[in-house]
Every structure is written in C-alpha cells, then in structure tokens.
Design an enzyme around this catalytic site. Sequence first.
Site, PDB file in Angstrom:
ATOM      1  N   HIS A 193      -5.336  17.849  -4.419  1.00 28.83           N
ATOM      2  CA  HIS A 193      -4.068  17.267  -3.979  1.00 28.83           C
ATOM      3  C   HIS A 193      -3.983  15.801  -4.396  1.00 28.83           C
ATOM      4  CE1 HIS A 193      -0.791  16.331  -0.982  1.00 28.83           C
ATOM      5  NE2 HIS A 193      -1.363  15.134  -1.096  1.00 28.83           N
ATOM      6  N   GLU A 194      -5.007  15.028  -4.067  1.00 32.38           N
ATOM      7  CA  GLU A 194      -4.956  13.597  -4.338  1.00 32.38           C
ATOM      8  C   GLU A 194      -4.981  13.297  -5.832  1.00 32.38           C
ATOM      9  OE1 GLU A 194      -4.135  11.425  -2.240  1.00 32.38           O
ATOM     10  OE2 GLU A 194      -4.216  12.765  -0.522  1.00 32.38           O
ATOM     11  N   HIS A 246      -1.629  13.598  -7.459  1.00 32.04           N
ATOM     12  CA  HIS A 246      -0.756  12.421  -7.371  1.00 32.04           C
ATOM     13  C   HIS A 246      -0.901  11.581  -8.638  1.00 32.04           C
ATOM     14  CE1 HIS A 246       1.077  12.740  -3.473  1.00 32.04           C
ATOM     15  NE2 HIS A 246      -0.081  12.831  -2.839  1.00 32.04           N
ATOM     16  N   TYR A 301       8.303   7.760  -4.337  1.00 33.63           N
ATOM     17  CA  TYR A 301       7.662   8.244  -3.115  1.00 33.63           C
ATOM     18  C   TYR A 301       8.533   7.955  -1.898  1.00 33.63           C
ATOM     19  CZ  TYR A 301       3.622   9.812  -0.424  1.00 33.63           C
ATOM     20  OH  TYR A 301       2.772  10.523   0.387  1.00 33.63           O
ATOM     21  N   GLU A 342       4.754  15.065  -2.893  1.00 30.72           N
ATOM     22  CA  GLU A 342       3.746  15.645  -2.001  1.00 30.72           C
ATOM     23  C   GLU A 342       3.575  17.146  -2.240  1.00 30.72           C
ATOM     24  OE1 GLU A 342       1.513  14.744   0.299  1.00 30.72           O
ATOM     25  OE2 GLU A 342       1.844  12.686  -0.361  1.00 30.72           O
ATOM     26  N   ASP A 387       7.409   7.924   7.593  1.00 26.39           N
ATOM     27  CA  ASP A 387       6.728   8.740   6.582  1.00 26.39           C
ATOM     28  C   ASP A 387       7.490   8.699   5.261  1.00 26.39           C
ATOM     29  OD1 ASP A 387       4.816  10.554   5.548  1.00 26.39           O
ATOM     30  OD2 ASP A 387       6.077  12.269   6.088  1.00 26.39           O
ATOM     31  N   HIS A 440       5.866  13.955   3.880  1.00 30.73           N
ATOM     32  CA  HIS A 440       4.900  14.987   4.277  1.00 30.73           C
ATOM     33  C   HIS A 440       5.542  16.075   5.130  1.00 30.73           C
ATOM     34  CE1 HIS A 440       2.111  11.587   3.417  1.00 30.73           C
ATOM     35  NE2 HIS A 440       1.297  12.548   3.023  1.00 30.73           N
TER      36      HIS A 440
END
Length: 385
Positions: free
Chosen positions: A158-159, A162, A173, A182, A255, A260
């Site tokens: 996931h990271e 990005h 974002y 995301e 957020d 998210h």
Amino acid sequence: MVSHYIVPPYLLEQLASTVDDPNLRARFRQSLQHDAVLRTRPAAGLGRATEAGGLQRAVYDAAHETNLPGTPARAEGEDPVQDEAVNQAYDGTGATWKMFSECFRRDSIDGQGLVLTSTVHYDRGYSNAFWDGAQMVFGDGDGEIFAGFTGSVDVTGHELTHGVTQYTANLAYEGQSGALNESISDVFGSLAKQYHLGQSTEEADWLIGAGLFMPTVQGVALRSMKAPGTAYDDPRLGKDPQPDHMSGYIETENDNGGVHLNSGIPNRAFYLTAAAIGGNAYDDAGKIWYTTLTSGGLSETSTFQDFAEATQASARQLYGEDSDQLAAVTEAWQTVGVLPGATSDEPETLEEPETTAQPDLMSAAQTELQPSTPPSLPPTVKDED
C-alpha cells in the site's frame, strides 16, 4: 510532498479519547501531533535509481528515534539478520517489487530501478507506517491496540504504491482524487499480498492491514475491500465508518476530505470487477487499473467518475468493446453508484459521522466480524536473479 499513512488520523483520534490507559492515550495524541508535522515536512530525498535497475533494497534501523534513515541494517543481497522487523521490511519491499515487475513490467516504484529504502523501529510505541515521498517508515505499534507494522505485505505494498502514484498520475491528496490515491494503494497492496501468497480472487481475504490489531481488538483489519464498513467494531476503535456506495459518501474537512473514508467506494468497485472476471485479480483486473494509473489519462484532480470512465477506456483498449472485462468494469462502477445504470442509486452525500475524539485532537491532525489470523510474511523472500 505529503506523507501517506496506513492508519488514518480519525482512528488515532478515536483511540486518543477512548482507551483506558492514560499513558496510551498520551501516546496516541503524540502520534497525531507527530504525523501532522510530518505531513508538511519535505521528503528526505534518499531514493535514487540504480544504473542497472532491478531489485535493490536498503533497510535502516531508527533505534526508536525519529531521525531518518537511521543506521544501515540490511542491504540488497545480504543474509537475514536477527532483527525480525528488518527482515520483514526487506521481504515485504521485495514482494511488492516482484509483483510490479512480474505482473506489470515495472522496475521499482518509479519504473527506473529506484532503491526501495525502509526504516524500522521508528520512534517509541509508534502506531503507524508511512511513505514520505522517498522511503518507507515503520513503527513497532503500541502493543495494546496495534502490533508491529512490518509483517503485513499489503501494508508495505500500500505505502510503496503511493510512490507509484506519485511518479505517474500524481493524484492530489484531497477529496475524491485523494480517496482514489488511497484506493489505488489498497488495490495494489492487496495484489502484492495475493501474488506473494499465490491466491486467486476467490481465495484472497481482501483485507488491508490484517494482522495489525492485537488479539483483544474486535476487528480483522483496517479496511475491507470486499465489504467496506465491516473491518472492525470495537469499543475503543468504534465501528468501521467506510461507505461502500455513493449514497453513503461522507462530506468532511477532516482526513484531507475523507480520503481514507470514501476510498471504500472505489475499493469495492475493484473487488467487484475482479470477482466478476474471476481467476487472479493481478491479471486482467489489475492490468486495467494499472493501465489507467499509468496511461496519462488522469489529472491530479480526477473524480470517481473520471476514474471509472478511464478504467472503461483501459478495459476497452486492452480487451475490446464486447469483452467480459469491460462489462465487469462497467457493472462494478454502476453497483457502487459512480456510473449511472440499473443497479445504481442516485448519489447523495452524508454528513461526517459523529466522533468521540476531543476537539483539540481534531484540529491537531487533519456483516459480522469473524476473527482470523492471516498468513504472516515468511522469514525471507527469494531474491530475484
């Protein structure tokens, strides 16, 4: 460069006001404040492409400090060390690189052999993992709610994704483009785990962050792509607030505009696409999403509808106008209410869900559950030749 975190701020805000232990509450508050600062800090700029390309990893140990990258702990080709977190970070970045290389012919996250740099043991009791624009950073967790963050391939995938988005569509974002950012990370994080474990669409758990929660937490993961809104329901965490349809879209200033939260909608669209096509999700469905991300057809502020139409164009280009793949993509976006169709409802927005977090924390950082233990990352991943 915005730093991207696997645990969203609204979850840390909730924990900072609901856990019984005052020391633990203070730790979550500290994490929130720390993350808010990091979101505006420039990336360290460690990443660089190697002349030869191919898999290159470098893992560092922060030794519970916050200076990056830390002390070198394991470099590409070196034998496993005694520190499990170091080995897990090494293996997880390798598994992610392998998925992108073998499924999509991409050489690292920038497509040009960028060294995959990771730092483990960041800070003390730090309950998060993040991509800062140049490298991965992993906390060890607080030991009551969260375990360590290095053992889940989907978290690492996931990271790192990005970073792929950073080098391709560079989706802003915030709001719907941020929720797409995301969601794309969830998609390829899940695909990295599925490819690593050799799982089909049907066999996969479609969970993001399975294994992060300690056994006392009433939840299976941070998010469910198959059934958004069902990942956890715990007195301290609250209930998973993700919507799975545009009728539940959440308007909020927190957020980064609900990146998210609302990512559950495109997440489910990908799952439905993969399930309708069948086989392995990293094959046809993955290729459609990857082509959409990298073809240049998205803008930084693309909406859900823009992305849905772009996936239709990708499916049409790859498989043809009359293909089952295009039909699956179209029906999936209709089912979640992004594209008009017989299975969709008229989109409407809901107000931000209530939270028990304290006001000062809110400003400091912008189905049933079936307990299960997901497969853990094996000690090592065989290096590529």
